[in-house]
Scaffold this motif. Structure first.
Motif, PDB file in Angstrom:
ATOM      1  N   VAL A 143     -42.455  94.888  63.592  1.00 58.00           N
ATOM      2  CA  VAL A 143     -41.314  95.795  63.689  1.00 58.00           C
ATOM      3  C   VAL A 143     -40.039  94.998  63.495  1.00 58.00           C
ATOM      4  N   ASP A 144     -39.299  95.355  62.471  1.00 59.66           N
ATOM      5  CA  ASP A 144     -37.971  94.779  62.254  1.00 59.66           C
ATOM      6  C   ASP A 144     -36.992  95.712  62.946  1.00 59.66           C
ATOM      7  N   MET A 145     -36.485  95.318  64.098  1.00 60.82           N
ATOM      8  CA  MET A 145     -35.601  96.181  64.870  1.00 60.82           C
ATOM      9  C   MET A 145     -34.314  96.525  64.105  1.00 60.82           C
ATOM     10  N   ARG A 146     -33.986  95.731  63.089  1.00 56.44           N
ATOM     11  CA  ARG A 146     -32.810  96.053  62.269  1.00 56.44           C
ATOM     12  C   ARG A 146     -32.995  97.375  61.537  1.00 56.44           C
ATOM     13  N   SER A 147     -34.268  97.742  61.280  1.00 56.18           N
ATOM     14  CA  SER A 147     -34.511  98.974  60.523  1.00 56.18           C
ATOM     15  C   SER A 147     -34.074 100.204  61.307  1.00 56.18           C
ATOM     16  N   LEU A 148     -34.104 100.127  62.644  1.00 64.22           N
ATOM     17  CA  LEU A 148     -33.655 101.253  63.463  1.00 64.22           C
ATOM     18  C   LEU A 148     -32.173 101.524  63.234  1.00 64.22           C
ATOM     19  N   ILE A 149     -31.417 100.468  63.073  1.00 65.50           N
ATOM     20  CA  ILE A 149     -29.978 100.598  62.811  1.00 65.50           C
ATOM     21  C   ILE A 149     -29.743 101.060  61.380  1.00 65.50           C
ATOM     22  N   THR A 150     -30.462 100.444  60.442  1.00 66.59           N
ATOM     23  CA  THR A 150     -30.296 100.790  59.031  1.00 66.59           C
ATOM     24  C   THR A 150     -30.604 102.258  58.776  1.00 66.59           C
ATOM     25  N   MET A 151     -31.709 102.751  59.337  1.00 64.64           N
ATOM     26  CA  MET A 151     -32.062 104.156  59.117  1.00 64.64           C
ATOM     27  C   MET A 151     -31.084 105.096  59.807  1.00 64.64           C
ATOM     28  N   SER A 152     -30.552 104.699  60.958  1.00 63.05           N
ATOM     29  CA  SER A 152     -29.570 105.558  61.630  1.00 63.05           C
ATOM     30  C   SER A 152     -28.308 105.709  60.793  1.00 63.05           C
ATOM     31  N   GLU A 153     -28.016 104.709  59.975  1.00 63.67           N
ATOM     32  CA  GLU A 153     -26.833 104.773  59.106  1.00 63.67           C
ATOM     33  C   GLU A 153     -27.010 105.775  57.974  1.00 63.67           C
ATOM     34  N   LEU A 154     -28.243 106.271  57.785  1.00 57.63           N
ATOM     35  CA  LEU A 154     -28.485 107.327  56.801  1.00 57.63           C
ATOM     36  C   LEU A 154     -28.114 108.699  57.366  1.00 57.63           C
ATOM     37  N   GLY A 155     -27.762 108.733  58.652  1.00 62.20           N
ATOM     38  CA  GLY A 155     -27.258 109.964  59.261  1.00 62.20           C
ATOM     39  C   GLY A 155     -28.257 110.745  60.070  1.00 62.20           C
ATOM     40  N   ALA A 156     -29.537 110.357  59.992  1.00 61.93           N
ATOM     41  CA  ALA A 156     -30.580 111.093  60.714  1.00 61.93           C
ATOM     42  C   ALA A 156     -30.903 110.392  62.033  1.00 61.93           C
ATOM     43  N   PRO A 157     -31.153 111.146  63.098  1.00 60.63           N
ATOM     44  CA  PRO A 157     -31.621 110.528  64.339  1.00 60.63           C
ATOM     45  C   PRO A 157     -32.906 109.745  64.088  1.00 60.63           C
ATOM     46  N   PRO A 162     -44.960  98.678  75.873  1.00 60.71           N
ATOM     47  CA  PRO A 162     -43.790  98.743  76.755  1.00 60.71           C
ATOM     48  C   PRO A 162     -42.646  97.830  76.311  1.00 60.71           C
ATOM     49  N   HIS A 163     -42.988  96.656  75.815  1.00 61.57           N
ATOM     50  CA  HIS A 163     -41.961  95.689  75.412  1.00 61.57           C
ATOM     51  C   HIS A 163     -41.178  96.177  74.196  1.00 61.57           C
ATOM     52  N   LEU A 164     -41.900  96.652  73.186  1.00 58.64           N
ATOM     53  CA  LEU A 164     -41.224  97.145  71.984  1.00 58.64           C
ATOM     54  C   LEU A 164     -40.423  98.415  72.279  1.00 58.64           C
ATOM     55  N   SER A 165     -40.934  99.250  73.176  1.00 56.66           N
ATOM     56  CA  SER A 165     -40.211 100.475  73.535  1.00 56.66           C
ATOM     57  C   SER A 165     -38.884 100.148  74.205  1.00 56.66           C
ATOM     58  N   ARG A 166     -38.906  99.168  75.091  1.00 59.31           N
ATOM     59  CA  ARG A 166     -37.668  98.780  75.766  1.00 59.31           C
ATOM     60  C   ARG A 166     -36.682  98.171  74.772  1.00 59.31           C
ATOM     61  N   ALA A 167     -37.202  97.410  73.817  1.00 56.08           N
ATOM     62  CA  ALA A 167     -36.330  96.835  72.796  1.00 56.08           C
ATOM     63  C   ALA A 167     -35.674  97.932  71.959  1.00 56.08           C
ATOM     64  N   ALA A 168     -36.458  98.945  71.589  1.00 54.73           N
ATOM     65  CA  ALA A 168     -35.912 100.059  70.800  1.00 54.73           C
ATOM     66  C   ALA A 168     -34.879 100.830  71.602  1.00 54.73           C
ATOM     67  N   ALA A 169     -35.151 101.025  72.888  1.00 49.34           N
ATOM     68  CA  ALA A 169     -34.196 101.734  73.749  1.00 49.34           C
ATOM     69  C   ALA A 169     -32.882 100.978  73.847  1.00 49.34           C
ATOM     70  N   SER A 170     -32.959  99.664  73.801  1.00 51.42           N
ATOM     71  CA  SER A 170     -31.731  98.861  73.897  1.00 51.42           C
ATOM     72  C   SER A 170     -30.848  99.005  72.670  1.00 51.42           C
ATOM     73  N   ILE A 171     -31.424  99.494  71.568  1.00 57.07           N
ATOM     74  CA  ILE A 171     -30.655  99.751  70.348  1.00 57.07           C
ATOM     75  C   ILE A 171     -30.056 101.153  70.382  1.00 57.07           C
ATOM     76  N   GLY A 172     -30.631 102.013  71.217  1.00 59.61           N
ATOM     77  CA  GLY A 172     -30.087 103.361  71.365  1.00 59.61           C
ATOM     78  C   GLY A 172     -30.752 104.395  70.491  1.00 59.61           C
ATOM     79  N   VAL A 173     -32.071 104.266  70.274  1.00 57.42           N
ATOM     80  CA  VAL A 173     -32.774 105.245  69.442  1.00 57.42           C
ATOM     81  C   VAL A 173     -32.711 106.638  70.071  1.00 57.42           C
ATOM     82  N   SER A 174     -32.916 107.633  69.231  1.00 59.80           N
ATOM     83  CA  SER A 174     -32.843 109.021  69.684  1.00 59.80           C
ATOM     84  C   SER A 174     -34.133 109.487  70.349  1.00 59.80           C
ATOM     85  N   SER A 175     -35.240 108.822  70.022  1.00 64.81           N
ATOM     86  CA  SER A 175     -36.530 109.281  70.524  1.00 64.81           C
ATOM     87  C   SER A 175     -37.525 108.135  70.540  1.00 64.81           C
TER      88      SER A 175
END
Length: 275
Positions: free
Chosen positions: A179-193, A220-233
């Motif tokens: 999992v490249d956590m940068r992708s969560l930010i990159t995809m959010s910049e496309l405007g979709a949650p 659990p570890h990856l979920s917490r990391a994603a939450a720290s980025i502020g994912v929608s779900s």
């Protein structure tokens, strides 16, 4: 900040809303298992005040082996999901694999999910979007996150702006995902949650020969990391006994451990979204 997508007054994706949990067993193994799992997860999410959408697949059309269980099919599967909606007052989601399934699925599902392997299939995307339901597209393991812009455009061309994008790991050599956590930010910049799929991200595709392996201890570890980025779900597949599950057992969360897995995710989500 991504746009807000409102499913109902309790479930809102994007904006600065709390994360939504999308969870349930990988596959509809039986009506009894689905109902008991949905009931227990609803009790947990109600206790923790976490918005919740139930997920289970009526047909696992992308199994490693032709001999693997696939589920009850669309007719019986949608009947069971409709029962979950009615008895527990829960929104439901499942995946479709063919454009011909979209209209029928849209009569029951609140969110139509597009599997990662099929995320570029134009006819499938258009059919899903034409239901006017929320469409959740899983990013292909083979795609860069910025390539999902073309997926978003295909959906938007139908007039449907209710789009979710899901990160579920990227192919890294043979039988492995990262999992490249940068992708969560990159995809959010496309405007979709953006949704983070915590359990498929720890898969070892085809790693057990005729079945897929996985390492659920990392969920659990990856979920917490994603939450720290502020994912929608956060998307998690959950099962009362994953080691006996018919599909994706090695990476599913044990139902009795779910509450403790969710508690720190909620705390991190609340902290991050204060800012």
């Amino acid at each position: 900040m991504t746009k807000e997508i409102v499913l109902n007054e309790n479930v809102k994706f994007g904006g600065n809303n709390p994360f939504v949990l999308i969870a349930g067993p990988c596959m509809i193994e039986s009506e009894d298992l689905v109902m008991k799992t949905a009931e227990t997860i609803k009790e947990i999410t109600t206790k923790l005040n976490i918005p919740y959408v139930f997920k289970a697949s009526f047909d696992k059309a992308n199994r490693s082996s032709i001999h693997s269980e696939r589920g009850p099919g669309i007719e019986k599967g949608l009947e069971i999901l409709a029962k979950v909606k009615k008895e527990f007052d829960l929104p439901v989601t499942s995946d479709i694999h063919e454009a011909s399934q979209a209209e029928q699925a849209g009569e029951v599902l609140d969110i139509i999910q597009i599997p990662a392997f099929l995320c570029r299939q134009t006819d499938l995307l258009v059919a899903a979007a034409n239901t006017n339901k929320i469409v959740n597209v899983k990013k292909g393991q083979f795609l860069a996150p910025w390539d999902m812009k073309n997926v978003v455009t295909k959906l938007q061309e139908t007039g449907n702006e209710q789009i979710l994008l899901t990160e579920r790991g990227s192919t890294f050599g043979y039988n492995n995902l990262v999992v490249d956590m940068r992708s969560l930010i990159t995809m959010s910049e496309l405007g979709a949650p953006v949704v983070f799929d915590a359990t498929h991200s720890v898969q070892i595709p085809g790693g057990n020969g005729t079945t897929t392996g996985g390492k659920r201890e990392f969920v659990p570890h990856l979920s917490r990391a994603a939450a720290s980025i502020g994912v929608s779900s956060i998307f998690m597949e959950v099962h009362p006994n994953p080691d006996e599950a018919m599909s994706d057992g090695p990476n599913m969360v044990k139902l009795h451990e779910l509450e403790e897995v969710l508690k720190p995710i909620k705390q991190i989500d609340q902290l991050i979204k204060q800012y």
